[in-house]
Design a protein around this motif. Structure first.
Motif, PDB file in Angstrom:
ATOM      1  N   VAL A 175      -2.701   6.564   0.739  1.00 56.71           N
ATOM      2  CA  VAL A 175      -2.910   5.774  -0.481  1.00 56.71           C
ATOM      3  C   VAL A 175      -1.873   6.199  -1.518  1.00 56.71           C
ATOM      4  O   VAL A 175      -1.676   7.398  -1.748  1.00 56.71           O
ATOM      5  CB  VAL A 175      -4.329   5.960  -1.058  1.00 56.71           C
ATOM      6  N   VAL A 176      -1.217   5.206  -2.139  1.00 54.59           N
ATOM      7  CA  VAL A 176      -0.175   5.473  -3.143  1.00 54.59           C
ATOM      8  C   VAL A 176      -0.490   4.695  -4.414  1.00 54.59           C
ATOM      9  O   VAL A 176      -0.823   3.497  -4.356  1.00 54.59           O
ATOM     10  CB  VAL A 176       1.219   5.067  -2.627  1.00 54.59           C
ATOM     11  N   SER A 177      -0.417   5.361  -5.562  1.00 51.74           N
ATOM     12  CA  SER A 177      -0.522   4.682  -6.858  1.00 51.74           C
ATOM     13  C   SER A 177       0.857   4.097  -7.180  1.00 51.74           C
ATOM     14  O   SER A 177       1.743   4.799  -7.674  1.00 51.74           O
ATOM     15  CB  SER A 177      -0.971   5.656  -7.948  1.00 51.74           C
ATOM     16  N   VAL A 178       1.041   2.813  -6.881  1.00 57.11           N
ATOM     17  CA  VAL A 178       2.381   2.236  -6.841  1.00 57.11           C
ATOM     18  C   VAL A 178       3.065   2.104  -8.200  1.00 57.11           C
ATOM     19  O   VAL A 178       4.284   1.952  -8.267  1.00 57.11           O
ATOM     20  CB  VAL A 178       2.352   0.845  -6.157  1.00 57.11           C
ATOM     21  N   ASN A 179       2.303   2.151  -9.294  1.00 54.08           N
ATOM     22  CA  ASN A 179       2.907   1.981 -10.610  1.00 54.08           C
ATOM     23  C   ASN A 179       3.054   3.292 -11.374  1.00 54.08           C
ATOM     24  O   ASN A 179       3.424   3.284 -12.549  1.00 54.08           O
ATOM     25  CB  ASN A 179       2.087   0.995 -11.441  1.00 54.08           C
ATOM     26  N   GLN A 180       2.776   4.397 -10.711  1.00 56.71           N
ATOM     27  CA  GLN A 180       2.902   5.708 -11.349  1.00 56.71           C
ATOM     28  C   GLN A 180       3.877   6.561 -10.529  1.00 56.71           C
ATOM     29  O   GLN A 180       3.532   7.058  -9.458  1.00 56.71           O
ATOM     30  CB  GLN A 180       1.536   6.395 -11.443  1.00 56.71           C
TER      31      GLN A 180
ATOM     32  N   ALA B 204       6.251  -1.807   3.420  1.00 58.16           N
ATOM     33  CA  ALA B 204       5.939  -0.813   4.448  1.00 58.16           C
ATOM     34  C   ALA B 204       4.550  -1.000   5.047  1.00 58.16           C
ATOM     35  O   ALA B 204       4.173  -0.257   5.957  1.00 58.16           O
ATOM     36  CB  ALA B 204       6.061   0.587   3.870  1.00 58.16           C
ATOM     37  N   GLY B 205       3.804  -1.987   4.537  1.00 56.31           N
ATOM     38  CA  GLY B 205       2.493  -2.278   5.114  1.00 56.31           C
ATOM     39  C   GLY B 205       1.315  -1.903   4.264  1.00 56.31           C
ATOM     40  O   GLY B 205       0.159  -2.056   4.691  1.00 56.31           O
ATOM     41  N   GLY B 206       1.549  -1.422   3.049  1.00 59.64           N
ATOM     42  CA  GLY B 206       0.441  -1.073   2.169  1.00 59.64           C
ATOM     43  C   GLY B 206      -0.252  -2.318   1.632  1.00 59.64           C
ATOM     44  O   GLY B 206       0.400  -3.295   1.260  1.00 59.64           O
ATOM     45  N   VAL B 207      -1.570  -2.282   1.608  1.00 57.85           N
ATOM     46  CA  VAL B 207      -2.356  -3.405   1.072  1.00 57.85           C
ATOM     47  C   VAL B 207      -2.534  -3.198  -0.425  1.00 57.85           C
ATOM     48  O   VAL B 207      -3.081  -2.172  -0.864  1.00 57.85           O
ATOM     49  CB  VAL B 207      -3.726  -3.499   1.761  1.00 57.85           C
ATOM     50  N   VAL B 208      -2.070  -4.159  -1.238  1.00 62.47           N
ATOM     51  CA  VAL B 208      -2.178  -4.053  -2.690  1.00 62.47           C
ATOM     52  C   VAL B 208      -3.651  -4.124  -3.082  1.00 62.47           C
ATOM     53  O   VAL B 208      -4.341  -5.100  -2.788  1.00 62.47           O
ATOM     54  CB  VAL B 208      -1.377  -5.181  -3.371  1.00 62.47           C
TER      55      VAL B 208
ATOM     56  N   PHE C  20      -2.884   2.125   2.963  1.00 58.91           N
ATOM     57  CA  PHE C  20      -2.437   2.026   4.359  1.00 58.91           C
ATOM     58  C   PHE C  20      -3.613   2.339   5.278  1.00 58.91           C
ATOM     59  O   PHE C  20      -4.333   3.320   5.072  1.00 58.91           O
ATOM     60  CB  PHE C  20      -1.293   3.008   4.628  1.00 58.91           C
ATOM     61  N   ARG C  21      -3.788   1.491   6.285  1.00 58.01           N
ATOM     62  CA  ARG C  21      -4.870   1.689   7.247  1.00 58.01           C
ATOM     63  C   ARG C  21      -4.300   1.864   8.646  1.00 58.01           C
ATOM     64  O   ARG C  21      -3.177   1.449   8.953  1.00 58.01           O
ATOM     65  CB  ARG C  21      -5.844   0.507   7.200  1.00 58.01           C
ATOM     66  N   ALA C  22      -5.110   2.445   9.504  1.00 59.89           N
ATOM     67  CA  ALA C  22      -4.652   2.786  10.850  1.00 59.89           C
ATOM     68  C   ALA C  22      -4.233   1.564  11.647  1.00 59.89           C
ATOM     69  O   ALA C  22      -3.284   1.607  12.432  1.00 59.89           O
ATOM     70  CB  ALA C  22      -5.746   3.553  11.591  1.00 59.89           C
ATOM     71  N   ASP C  23      -4.919   0.434  11.442  1.00 62.15           N
ATOM     72  CA  ASP C  23      -4.623  -0.774  12.208  1.00 62.15           C
ATOM     73  C   ASP C  23      -4.129  -1.910  11.306  1.00 62.15           C
ATOM     74  O   ASP C  23      -4.493  -3.073  11.496  1.00 62.15           O
ATOM     75  CB  ASP C  23      -5.867  -1.227  12.984  1.00 62.15           C
TER      76      ASP C  23
END
Length: 293
Positions: A167-172, A200-204, A155-158
């Motif tokens: 930052v999220v580790s999406v598979n853990q 939610a806007g997170g960049v994979v 996730f970035r500010a803009d």
């Protein structure tokens, strides 16, 4: 008495339906069945079944798993490639997984029954398991040490630009420890069940890691075929399993390797496809020549 035109046309159509029903629905299928029973063809048309001691043990054309009652690989046998057909090699449910190269994010639901693994995590988990079973390095690029896809939601500010805010580790899933502690100075969080970080806007962001570019575990050991029924594995996957099978049977690896070569078929017509090893036929030859200890 001459019938009206419209009645004559309907009768002609009915006669055509009856004639073609007899020809294509009865005569043609029965003719093909008869041809299939000719000497030299009947074995193939009956499914290329393999019989040992009067018992049918499988087909040379349809793969099968060599696992115990709990689904664990039986170490004394060569293992087939994964299958997405039903619960595995189900000819009534032949299919692929329909997952593609962009399937890298798992679905982690609050209800485990609704959770699903991405193609990347399936490949990572299989590679880790195959490596452990055969005593080789099962690491692959973009995989974590615990066998899931090494993917972050950044996730970035803009939106797509600006400083990283989360930052999220999406598979853990929590309480697992993320495969990296931080990304660009931001602490990495484990995923929470039920959260959709992409929406939610997170960049994979897949992370390659330090795995070798050429993995020791070949591709057909970690991916299912399009039909889910392939009876063959690559010579590379067979070679990977030789030492383990030889050890379990107390046999010379060279002798087991010779059996693999004897059950390796070349390319169709010499140029189509790739060489393959029929797993069922190879395992039957093993049982005949090297009884399990």
């Amino acid at each position: 008495m001459r019938l009206p035109t419209w009645i004559a046309q309907h009768l002609a159509a009915l006669r055509a339906v009856l004639v073609f029903t007899v020809l294509l629905g009865l005569v043609y299928p029965l003719a093909l069945v008869a041809v299939g029973q000719l000497p030299g063809l009947n074995h193939k048309t009956d499914g290329s079944l393999i019989t040992v001691g009067g018992t049918t043990v499988g087909s040379a054309l349809i793969g099968q798993s060599f696992t115990d009652a709990d689904g664990n690989p039986v170490a004394r046998y060569f293992q087939s490639r994964p299958s997405a057909a039903g619960d595995g090699y189900d000819p009534t449910a032949t299919s692929a997984s329909n997952l593609g190269p962009e399937s890298v994010v798992d679905t982690i639901a609050t209800d485990p029954e609704e959770s699903s693994e991405s193609l990347l995590t399936q490949v990572c988990g299989r590679s880790k398991a195959v490596g452990e079973l055969n005593g080789v390095d099962g690491r692959r690029p973009y995989c974590t040490d615990d066998g899931v896809g090494a993917v972050l939601a950044v996730f970035r500010a803009d939106g797509l630009t600006g400083p990283v805010t989360r930052v999220v580790s999406v598979n853990q899933a929590a309480p697992a420890t993320p495969f990296v502690t931080e990304y660009q100075g931001v602490t990495v969080e484990p995923a929470q069940p039920g959260e959709d970080y992409v929406a939610a806007g997170g960049v994979v962001t897949p992370i390659r890691g330090d795995a070798p570019a050429d993995p020791a575990v070949p591709a057909d050991a970690v991916t299912a075929s399009a039909s889910g029924l392939d009876p063959q594995i690559s010579p590379a996957y067979a070679e990977l399993q030789v030492n383990r099978v030889a050890r379990e049977r107390g046999a010379d690896p060279a002798a087991v390797r010779k059996l693999v070569e004897e059950h390796t078929a070349g390319r169709a017509l010499g140029f189509m496809g790739e060489p393959g090893v029929n797993v069922l036929e190879l395992n039957l030859a093993l049982d005949k020549q090297f009884a399990a200890r």
